[in-house]
Design an enzyme around this catalytic site. Structure first.
Site, PDB file in Angstrom:
ATOM      1  N   GLY A  62       0.825  -1.196   0.000  1.00 42.86           N
ATOM      2  CA  GLY A  62       0.000   0.000   0.000  1.00 42.86           C
ATOM      3  C   GLY A  62       0.856   1.240   0.000  1.00 42.86           C
ATOM      4  O   GLY A  62       2.071   1.188   0.215  1.00 42.86           O
ATOM      5  N   PRO A  63       0.244   2.388  -0.231  1.00 44.28           N
ATOM      6  CA  PRO A  63       1.000   3.654  -0.249  1.00 44.28           C
ATOM      7  C   PRO A  63       1.539   3.992   1.131  1.00 44.28           C
ATOM      8  O   PRO A  63       1.101   3.419   2.147  1.00 44.28           O
ATOM      9  CB  PRO A  63      -0.038   4.678  -0.726  1.00 44.28           C
ATOM     10  N   PRO A  64       2.486   4.928   1.215  1.00 45.29           N
ATOM     11  CA  PRO A  64       3.047   5.300   2.517  1.00 45.29           C
ATOM     12  C   PRO A  64       1.986   5.898   3.429  1.00 45.29           C
ATOM     13  O   PRO A  64       1.083   6.609   2.990  1.00 45.29           O
ATOM     14  CB  PRO A  64       4.122   6.336   2.151  1.00 45.29           C
ATOM     15  N   GLY A  65       2.122   5.590   4.711  1.00 49.72           N
ATOM     16  CA  GLY A  65       1.271   6.219   5.703  1.00 49.72           C
ATOM     17  C   GLY A  65      -0.068   5.567   5.938  1.00 49.72           C
ATOM     18  O   GLY A  65      -0.907   6.139   6.646  1.00 49.72           O
ATOM     19  N   VAL A  66      -0.324   4.368   5.396  1.00 50.38           N
ATOM     20  CA  VAL A  66      -1.629   3.731   5.592  1.00 50.38           C
ATOM     21  C   VAL A  66      -1.613   2.760   6.773  1.00 50.38           C
ATOM     22  O   VAL A  66      -2.638   2.140   7.058  1.00 50.38           O
ATOM     23  CB  VAL A  66      -2.073   2.995   4.315  1.00 50.38           C
ATOM     24  N   GLY A  67      -0.454   2.588   7.439  1.00 49.71           N
ATOM     25  CA  GLY A  67      -0.431   1.787   8.653  1.00 49.71           C
ATOM     26  C   GLY A  67       0.098   0.379   8.493  1.00 49.71           C
ATOM     27  O   GLY A  67      -0.268  -0.504   9.274  1.00 49.71           O
ATOM     28  N   LYS A  68       0.972   0.137   7.526  1.00 50.85           N
ATOM     29  CA  LYS A  68       1.490  -1.225   7.321  1.00 50.85           C
ATOM     30  C   LYS A  68       2.374  -1.646   8.494  1.00 50.85           C
ATOM     31  O   LYS A  68       2.234  -2.750   9.025  1.00 50.85           O
ATOM     32  CB  LYS A  68       2.273  -1.267   6.002  1.00 50.85           C
ATOM     33  N   THR A  69       3.289  -0.780   8.898  1.00 49.50           N
ATOM     34  CA  THR A  69       4.204  -1.139   9.982  1.00 49.50           C
ATOM     35  C   THR A  69       3.463  -1.268  11.308  1.00 49.50           C
ATOM     36  O   THR A  69       3.684  -2.226  12.074  1.00 49.50           O
ATOM     37  CB  THR A  69       5.310  -0.089  10.095  1.00 49.50           C
ATOM     38  N   SER A 122      -3.694   3.142 -19.152  1.00 47.56           N
ATOM     39  CA  SER A 122      -5.009   3.482 -18.628  1.00 47.56           C
ATOM     40  C   SER A 122      -5.444   4.896 -18.968  1.00 47.56           C
ATOM     41  O   SER A 122      -6.605   5.245 -18.738  1.00 47.56           O
ATOM     42  CB  SER A 122      -5.024   3.288 -17.105  1.00 47.56           C
ATOM     43  N   LYS A 129      -7.775   4.724  -7.658  1.00 47.94           N
ATOM     44  CA  LYS A 129      -8.155   5.808  -8.565  1.00 47.94           C
ATOM     45  C   LYS A 129      -9.478   6.451  -8.144  1.00 47.94           C
ATOM     46  O   LYS A 129      -9.625   7.679  -8.172  1.00 47.94           O
ATOM     47  CB  LYS A 129      -8.252   5.271  -9.987  1.00 47.94           C
TER      48      LYS A 129
END
Length: 815
Positions: free
Chosen positions: A353-360, A676, A719
């Protein structure tokens, strides 16, 4: 070789010749030789039988032609026959000779020589003589030079004679001896001998100093070893333990108490045996000791079975993270299988996912839910395979790899191990770390992972590995195949509002030392912060904005003002500066030649403006905006589609042949690629050609074919979230992407209008507006321009020039 007959003159003679590869003779000096070759033996026998001198030359290469022309005529002092046909001979140099010709080769060499008579130069009382003698005395003191040789040199009265004696005494290379022999003038010859003597003296001094230092060091080490052995014996007699022995004893006790596997214990015992026999001052002792420390520091015992409580795990995940239902369900499924099987062996999770979405932070919540230690290591920029597998112990400063180091930090064999930024691994000349991860992340292999430093199998099957990445494109296919990818999309504005209210704002207030009543911000202002000062898929910018607001409140409270800070638009402007996201830019007026596309990037979705302009020309196509190869192909496909629909669009068949087309995608410093944007490119192009305005509130995505078909694309969720963040009216999607709407949050589905299309004609029906009647010429520039051009062709040459300028003026205004 035929015999060469040369008439002898006074001072000339024909002598047997002897070639020597390692010996250079000098006049007046004795030369002992061993001659094994038949030609040399024949030359000696001939000279002895005729009682004549022998010409001796240094053989530089192969044969007489390689020998220098200057040699020495020598008389035979002693000749002894040896077994196996060899001869031992002692020669005495008589005079220098110059070889003039070879007169015969069988059964031995015979040469015509001319005797060289150098001038006699008395040397007694000359400072050069004293310098040479002093240098020879110094060399004799440093090497095994007979005292007799020094006496002979001191009795020499001629400069040439002293030079020859010095060159004969010194241990010189054959090339240097030949240089002295070739120098006829006595004074330059003596100066050369002095130079060579000083070089030899310097060499011997350095050699002796090195030998002395090495001997002293070896003596000190030997003496220290003997003293240590004596001290060890004394301590044994007194019942005391040597420090190194006590360390080995402590290590042995730890090995026995550690409960190591059989193979590991056998290796540890072997290393302890080596440690007892090696001198503690040896570098190898420290290497073995460090390896044993690492072996003993690792957890080897089987961990206790996991007491997995799914209800508690769900509560922990819900408390730590808002939303992410699909991710939470997959994690709970994983825990349920682990509970039933009694182990956590299974696929490796990869959160994308993009940075800052809470993966870590999601990995930390999983560890808390399982009551396991959490370990994280970042792989971004790692280019060395040894970072994963460890360095071999032959290298100075070698250490185990990051996997073993992480398990040691965790102190358990079953930690939750997060491999962060796995998509940013590199490859260099040190190896490919992604290839090394294949064994680590393969459940069928990682039960016997071998680190290069430990060189022992270690069981990683109980480790819960979680990888994180922003995109999967840069992850090698073999590595991606070993992981189960869970995509974490960006958040909607309402989700960001909830996350800020539940997690971000309380955390920032605590970090800034603010009590709960020090700051008041309502949902409307918080939502304004999200929309006006952040534009991201995650919440990192939002957290930084809240931190700035908290700093303003902390400063106010630190100055003595205890009243709560009520956050409004004025406070936002003071703390965060002017708005960073201009909503008016996202909701542009309808315009000609511009369409709103959707892009999917490593940080989530984003809107994309596509511009097209049509100007008079000869059909040239210009593409700008850092477009990749695939996107350029999409632009050409869009042009072909528009040309094929010229009649339907009301364009002259030659319109595209008589006009240049320029397609541009703003933010040209950012590379863009992918298929696209095909429908957006076609829409902007048709709008520019026909003069019909595009409703910019409609975003679109889809690949276009030459026949005008709209094909499905990826990244629909990201998107559509970008379109929702931008405040657009609706989204035009390929019909085959309709099934992907189940991934879009319900809030976004309700907020946007949706149009699903099969062809580009359907896209134009949705987003193009009819041209105003008052601007018929401008709205249909093709017909007006073509009629003007056809009329202009019928005029005369002068009228043609005038009419051409008028036509150009009309085309310019139309564009």
């Amino acid at each position: 070789m035929e015999r060469i007959v040369v008439p002898e003159a006074p001072g000339r003679s024909t002598l047997p010749a002897l070639l020597q590869p390692t010996v250079v003779a000098f006049p007046g000096l004795m030369v002992p030789l061993r001659v094994p070759e038949a030609p040399g033996i024949a030359a000696l026998e001939t000279a002895a039988a005729r009682q004549e001198p022998l010409a001796v030359f240094w053989e530089r290469g192969e044969g007489i032609d390689s020998a220098p022309p200057i040699g020495v005529s020598c008389g035979i002092v002693r000749l002894i026959r040896l077994p196996e046909g060899q001869m031992q001979v002692v020669l005495q140099g008589i005079a220098r000779v110059r070889r003039l010709a070879v007169t015969g080769t069988e059964p031995h060499l015979r040469v015509l020589v001319e005797t060289i008579q150098p001038p006699q130069v008395p040397i007694v009382g000359n400072p050069l003589r004293e310098a040479v003698l002093n240098s020879l005395r110094a060399v004799a003191a440093l090497s095994a030079v007979p005292e007799q040789a020094l006496v002979v040199a001191a009795n020499a009265e001629d400069a040439g004679q002293l030079a020859d004696i010095a060159a004969g005494m010194l241990d010189l290379q054959a090339e240097d001896r030949q240089r002295v022999l070739d120098t006829i003038d006595p004074i330059p010859r003596l100066e050369l001998a002095l130079q060579l003597a000083e070089q030899r003296r310097g060499y011997l001094e350095v050699s002796q100093r090195i030998q002395r230092e090495v001997g002293e060091r070896a003596g000190r080490e030997q003496r220290a070893y003997i003293l240590r052995e004596q001290l060890r014996a004394i301590r044994r007699e007194l019942g005391e333990l040597d420090p190194s022995e006590s360390q080995v004893s402590e290590l042995r006790r730890q090995v026995e108490a550690k409960g190591l596997p059989a193979e590991v214990r056998a290796e540890a015992e072997r290393e302890l045996g080596r440690l007892e026999t090696i001198n503690p001052a040896s570098p190898e002792w420290a290497v073995i000791r460090t390896r044993l420390d690492w072996i003993l520091a690792l957890p080897w015992a089987d961990p206790p079975p996991d007491a997995i409580d799914l209800e508690r795990a769900r509560q922990v995940l819900d408390a730590d993270h808002f939303g992410l239902e699909k991710v939470k369900d997959r994690i709970l499924d994983y825990l349920a299988v682990a509970k039933l099987r009694g182990g956590a062996r299974g696929p490796i999770l990869c959160l994308v996912g993009p940075p800052g979405v809470g993966k870590t932070s999601l990995g930390q919540s999983i560890a808390r839910a399982l009551d396991r230690p959490f370990v994280r290591t970042s792989l971004g920029g790692v280019r060395d395979e040894a970072e994963i597998r460890g360095h071999r112990r032959t290298y100075v400063g070698a250490l185990p790899g990051r996997i073993v180091q992480g398990v040691r930090r965790a102190g358990a064999r079953n930690p939750v191990f997060m491999l962060d930024e796995v998509d940013k691994l590199g490859a260099g000349f040190q190896g490919d770390p992604a290839a090394a991860l294949l064994e680590v992340l393969d459940p069928a292999q990682n039960h016997a992972f071998v680190d290069h430093y430990l060189d022992l199998p270690y069981d990683l099957s109980r480790v819960f590995f979680i990888c994180t990445a922003n995109v999967t494109l840069s992850i090698p296919e073999a590595l991606l195949d070993r992981m189960e990818v869970i995509e974490i999309p960006g958040y909607t504005d309402q989700e960001k509002l909830e996350i800020a209210r539940r997690h971000l704002l309380p955390r920032q207030m605590e970090e800034h030392g603010l009590p709960g009543e020090a700051l008041r911000i309502d949902d409307e202002t918080l939502l304004e912060t999200v929309r006006g000062w952040t534009r991201e898929a995650g919440v990192r910018q939002l957290e930084r904005a809240l931190a700035a607001i908290c700093r303003r409140a902390a400063r106010r409270r630190a100055t003595g003002d205890e009243t709560p800070l009520v956050v409004d638009e004025q406070v936002l402007a003071e703390a965060l500066g002017p708005r960073r996201v201009d909503e008016s830019r996202l909701e542009e007026e309808t315009s000609v030649g511009a369409a709103t596309g959707l892009a999917w990037t490593g940080v989530g979705g984003d809107i994309l403006t596509v511009e097209a302009s049509v100007v008079p020309g000869d059909g040239k196509l210009t593409l700008t905006g850092s477009l990749g190869e695939v996107m350029q192909e999409s632009a050409r496909a869009a042009i072909t589609y528009a040309r094929s629909r010229s009649a339907v669009l009301g364009l002259d068949p030659d319109f595209f042949r008589r006009h240049d087309i320029h397609i541009h995608v703003p933010e040209g410093a950012i590379p863009k690629d992918g298929p696209s944007a095909g429908v957006a490119l076609a829409t902007a192009l048709v709008s520019a050609a026909t003069g019909r305005a595009v409703d910019r509130r409609w975003a679109m995505t889809g690949e276009i074919t030459l026949r005008g078909l709209v094909l499905p694309v990826g990244g629909i969720k990201e998107k559509t979230l970008a379109a929702h963040r931008a405040g657009l009216r609706g989204v035009v999607l390929p019909r085959r992407n309709e099934r992907n709407l189940v991934e879009v949050p319900e809030e976004v589905r309700r907020a946007l209008e949706w149009r699903f299309v099969d062809t580009a004609d359907q896209v134009l029906e949705v987003v193009l507006r009819e041209a105003p009647a008052a601007a018929a010429v401008a709205a249909a520039p093709a017909q007006a321009e073509e009629r003007a051009e056809r009329a202009a062709r019928k005029r005369s040459a002068s009228s043609l020039a005038s009419g051409g300028m008028g036509s150009g003026s009309r085309r310019s205004s139309s564009a």
